[in-house]
Write a protein that holds these residues in place. Structure first.
Motif, PDB file in Angstrom:
ATOM      1  N   ASP A 175       6.049 -45.378  17.987  1.00 18.66           N
ATOM      2  CA  ASP A 175       7.435 -45.216  17.543  1.00 18.66           C
ATOM      3  C   ASP A 175       7.511 -45.315  16.026  1.00 18.66           C
ATOM      4  OD1 ASP A 175       8.671 -45.308  20.295  1.00 18.66           O
ATOM      5  OD2 ASP A 175       7.735 -47.280  20.235  1.00 18.66           O
ATOM      6  N   TYR A 176       8.406 -44.508  15.462  1.00 24.51           N
ATOM      7  CA  TYR A 176       8.587 -44.469  14.008  1.00 24.51           C
ATOM      8  C   TYR A 176      10.064 -44.278  13.718  1.00 24.51           C
ATOM      9  CZ  TYR A 176       8.407 -42.536   9.236  1.00 24.51           C
ATOM     10  OH  TYR A 176       8.615 -42.272   7.912  1.00 24.51           O
ATOM     11  N   GLN A 177      10.634 -45.175  12.912  1.00 26.84           N
ATOM     12  CA  GLN A 177      12.051 -45.062  12.561  1.00 26.84           C
ATOM     13  C   GLN A 177      12.267 -45.484  11.109  1.00 26.84           C
ATOM     14  OE1 GLN A 177      15.242 -47.922  13.937  1.00 26.84           O
ATOM     15  NE2 GLN A 177      15.956 -46.095  15.053  1.00 26.84           N
ATOM     16  N   VAL A 178      13.093 -44.716  10.410  1.00 23.92           N
ATOM     17  CA  VAL A 178      13.481 -45.045   9.039  1.00 23.92           C
ATOM     18  C   VAL A 178      15.000 -45.071   8.975  1.00 23.92           C
ATOM     19  CG1 VAL A 178      13.361 -44.399   6.612  1.00 23.92           C
ATOM     20  CG2 VAL A 178      11.408 -43.949   8.102  1.00 23.92           C
ATOM     21  N   TYR A 220      20.998 -50.295  -2.052  1.00 19.05           N
ATOM     22  CA  TYR A 220      20.417 -49.714  -0.834  1.00 19.05           C
ATOM     23  C   TYR A 220      19.094 -50.389  -0.496  1.00 19.05           C
ATOM     24  CZ  TYR A 220      23.710 -45.826  -1.324  1.00 19.05           C
ATOM     25  OH  TYR A 220      24.854 -45.064  -1.422  1.00 19.05           O
ATOM     26  N   LYS A 221      18.810 -50.383   0.801  1.00 21.61           N
ATOM     27  CA  LYS A 221      17.495 -50.770   1.297  1.00 21.61           C
ATOM     28  C   LYS A 221      17.024 -49.709   2.279  1.00 21.61           C
ATOM     29  CE  LYS A 221      17.852 -55.814   0.892  1.00 21.61           C
ATOM     30  NZ  LYS A 221      17.808 -57.101   1.628  1.00 21.61           N
ATOM     31  N   LEU A 222      15.723 -49.530   2.321  1.00 19.57           N
ATOM     32  CA  LEU A 222      15.110 -48.616   3.285  1.00 19.57           C
ATOM     33  C   LEU A 222      14.388 -49.471   4.317  1.00 19.57           C
ATOM     34  CD1 LEU A 222      14.965 -45.454   3.356  1.00 19.57           C
ATOM     35  CD2 LEU A 222      12.603 -45.700   2.608  1.00 19.57           C
ATOM     36  N   GLU A 223      14.779 -49.322   5.576  1.00 19.97           N
ATOM     37  CA  GLU A 223      14.152 -50.089   6.655  1.00 19.97           C
ATOM     38  C   GLU A 223      13.202 -49.190   7.437  1.00 19.97           C
ATOM     39  OE1 GLU A 223      16.274 -53.140   9.215  1.00 19.97           O
ATOM     40  OE2 GLU A 223      15.960 -51.516  10.682  1.00 19.97           O
ATOM     41  N   VAL A 224      11.961 -49.638   7.567  1.00 21.15           N
ATOM     42  CA  VAL A 224      10.940 -48.897   8.318  1.00 21.15           C
ATOM     43  C   VAL A 224      10.535 -49.727   9.525  1.00 21.15           C
ATOM     44  CG1 VAL A 224       8.670 -47.808   8.236  1.00 21.15           C
ATOM     45  CG2 VAL A 224      10.121 -47.808   6.194  1.00 21.15           C
ATOM     46  N   ARG A 225      10.637 -49.126  10.712  1.00 14.44           N
ATOM     47  CA  ARG A 225      10.244 -49.785  11.960  1.00 14.44           C
ATOM     48  C   ARG A 225       9.126 -48.975  12.614  1.00 14.44           C
ATOM     49  NH1 ARG A 225      14.047 -53.131  14.691  1.00 14.44           N
ATOM     50  NH2 ARG A 225      13.331 -52.216  16.637  1.00 14.44           N
ATOM     51  N   LEU A 226       8.038 -49.674  12.943  1.00 10.32           N
ATOM     52  CA  LEU A 226       6.898 -49.038  13.596  1.00 10.32           C
ATOM     53  C   LEU A 226       6.639 -49.732  14.928  1.00 10.32           C
ATOM     54  CD1 LEU A 226       4.431 -48.714  10.577  1.00 10.32           C
ATOM     55  CD2 LEU A 226       6.091 -47.032  11.381  1.00 10.32           C
ATOM     56  N   GLY A 227       6.422 -48.942  15.963  1.00  4.49           N
ATOM     57  CA  GLY A 227       6.093 -49.484  17.278  1.00  4.49           C
ATOM     58  C   GLY A 227       4.655 -49.141  17.643  1.00  4.49           C
ATOM     59  N   ARG A 267       4.020 -53.913  20.158  1.00  9.03           N
ATOM     60  CA  ARG A 267       4.337 -54.738  18.995  1.00  9.03           C
ATOM     61  C   ARG A 267       5.207 -53.914  18.039  1.00  9.03           C
ATOM     62  NH1 ARG A 267       2.678 -57.489  22.291  1.00  9.03           N
ATOM     63  NH2 ARG A 267       0.971 -59.008  22.252  1.00  9.03           N
ATOM     64  N   ILE A 268       6.284 -54.513  17.558  1.00 11.57           N
ATOM     65  CA  ILE A 268       7.205 -53.837  16.630  1.00 11.57           C
ATOM     66  C   ILE A 268       7.090 -54.486  15.260  1.00 11.57           C
ATOM     67  CG2 ILE A 268       9.592 -53.210  16.138  1.00 11.57           C
ATOM     68  CD1 ILE A 268       8.513 -51.849  18.593  1.00 11.57           C
ATOM     69  N   LEU A 269       6.867 -53.659  14.246  1.00 10.50           N
ATOM     70  CA  LEU A 269       6.869 -54.128  12.868  1.00 10.50           C
ATOM     71  C   LEU A 269       8.109 -53.582  12.173  1.00 10.50           C
ATOM     72  CD1 LEU A 269       3.168 -53.719  11.661  1.00 10.50           C
ATOM     73  CD2 LEU A 269       4.272 -55.682  12.709  1.00 10.50           C
ATOM     74  N   GLU A 270       8.778 -54.437  11.414  1.00  9.99           N
ATOM     75  CA  GLU A 270       9.990 -54.032  10.697  1.00  9.99           C
ATOM     76  C   GLU A 270       9.936 -54.583   9.279  1.00  9.99           C
ATOM     77  OE1 GLU A 270      14.489 -55.590  10.856  1.00  9.99           O
ATOM     78  OE2 GLU A 270      13.866 -54.553  12.698  1.00  9.99           O
ATOM     79  N   VAL A 271      10.062 -53.694   8.296  1.00  6.89           N
ATOM     80  CA  VAL A 271      10.071 -54.113   6.894  1.00  6.89           C
ATOM     81  C   VAL A 271      11.232 -53.424   6.188  1.00  6.89           C
ATOM     82  CG1 VAL A 271       7.576 -54.481   6.832  1.00  6.89           C
ATOM     83  CG2 VAL A 271       8.506 -52.270   6.164  1.00  6.89           C
ATOM     84  N   GLN A 272      11.707 -54.043   5.100  1.00  2.00           N
ATOM     85  CA  GLN A 272      12.790 -53.480   4.307  1.00  2.00           C
ATOM     86  C   GLN A 272      12.368 -53.402   2.838  1.00  2.00           C
ATOM     87  OE1 GLN A 272      16.397 -55.721   4.920  1.00  2.00           O
ATOM     88  NE2 GLN A 272      16.731 -54.899   6.972  1.00  2.00           N
TER      89      GLN A 272
END
Length: 356
Positions: free
Chosen positions: A249-252, A325-332, A343-348
């Motif tokens: 999974d990939y989300q921005v 602004y912040k950019l949030e990246v979520r990787l599954g 496992r989900i990783l989330e960074v801003q």
């Protein structure tokens, strides 16, 4: 006396001009005369103001942070002892060219009747009672229903008559996006995380198996319409782990934060905007043949390039409005013996957005 008809025209019909440093806003003041008229003076003024509002209340506050005026007629070369006298113009259409310089910085003078005391309490802006806030011109927001509004107006003033003068005015709003000077990309911003998986379903303990570094290029300085440079670096932290890691999974997301202040009160609003969401990528990352702690890099070619939308208001700050602004990246990730563990990783990343 038949009064003239006044209109304002910007060159090339630019209702939404973008302005680079040292640019000029160019246009014409159009006078349509049906009879002879005495004209004493014509001037144009470009001004900007900010309006902050609080939800659930009627409280609002307005500040004029920018104003520049240019005399169109008579021009400076024509000024002499007779310049105070009017000039008679015959019945026809006249076009007076103007060129207003855009300022890279502006100065806000605190109005003693609109919150001078409260401004000194805004510690995050570091404003002192004896100072005025200086900064770059903020962009137009174009939304009169929002809590934070930036409005630019272009006003023409025509003085008619000799001894008994009459002033006619024409005003129009313009959409203004000041751009920034080109600069070399800054150092990347990197967030590092660890992923652990149980080696067997019955195991209660997990050991670090992979290191993941999410990198945002250009130091988080992005321009509208520009590619968002995201890379993912994966390392094998545990030499005993020879399994394949799967990026599934990939989300921005873009997080917009606006702080508005009215007097001593402040309010924070956040808006979330999904820029890209992909599921079931099933992208295998095999590190079995790589030395421990050597990284495999995944560029945005793996999930498709992403550009920053052009309808976003750039980052700005005035004395009573601050937008960041912040950019949030979520990787599954999926891993473990049967690839059933997720496992989900989330960074801003804090980012600065500019007009391009």
């Amino acid at each position: 006396m038949s009064l003239p008809t006044i209109s304002l025209q910007l060159h090339q019909g630019k209702d939404k001009p973008k302005s680079a440093p040292n640019d000029h806003l160019v246009g014409h003041v159009i006078l349509e005369l049906k009879a002879p008229v005495d004209i004493s003076q014509i001037s144009v003024t470009l001004s900007g103001r900010s309006i902050s509002r609080l939800d659930g209340t009627r409280h609002s506050q307005s500040h004029q942070f920018f104003q520049t005026t240019h005399q169109v007629f008579p021009q400076s070369a024509e000024l002499d002892v007779r310049s105070s006298k009017s000039r008679t113009m015959g019945p026809k259409q006249y076009a007076f060219l103007f060129s207003l310089p855009d300022s890279e910085s502006y100065q806000i003078h605190v109005d003693q009747h609109s919150g001078k005391k409260s401004l000194t309490e805004w510690s995050d802006f570091k404003i002192h009672e004896s100072q005025s806030l200086r900064g770059r011109l903020p962009p137009s927001t174009g939304d009169p229903s929002s809590n934070a509004e930036i409005v630019y107006s272009l006003d023409a003033s025509v003085t008619i008559g000799g001894i008994f003068k009459h002033v006619m005015k024409k005003s129009r709003q313009i959409f203004f996006y000041p751009t920034t000077s080109a600069h070399q990309p800054s150092q990347s911003i990197i967030h590092q995380r660890e992923i652990t998986f149980r080696q067997m379903e019955k195991d209660k303990k997990s050991t670090p198996a992979y290191g993941v570094a999410i990198e945002l290029g250009r130091g988080g300085h992005l321009a509208l319409g520009q590619r968002v440079p995201i890379k993912v670096h994966v390392t094998q932290a545990d030499p005993t782990s020879q399994d394949v890691l799967i990026l599934n999974d990939y989300q921005v997301m873009l997080i917009e934060k606006t702080v508005t202040r009215v007097g001593a009160q402040s309010q924070v609003q956040q808006l979330f905007r999904t820029l890209r969401t992909l599921s079931n990528l099933n992208l295998g990352i095999c590190l079995a043949e790589m030395p421990v702690n050597n990284a495999m890099t995944l560029s945005d070619d793996s999930w498709g390039p992403l550009s920053l939308p052009t309808d976003i208001t750039p980052t700005f700050e005035t004395c009573n409005i601050n937008r960041t602004y912040k950019l949030e990246v979520r990787l599954g990730f999926k891993g473990g013996p049967k690839k059933t563990q997720t496992r989900i990783l989330e960074v801003q990343f804090p980012i600065n957005i500019a007009a391009n």
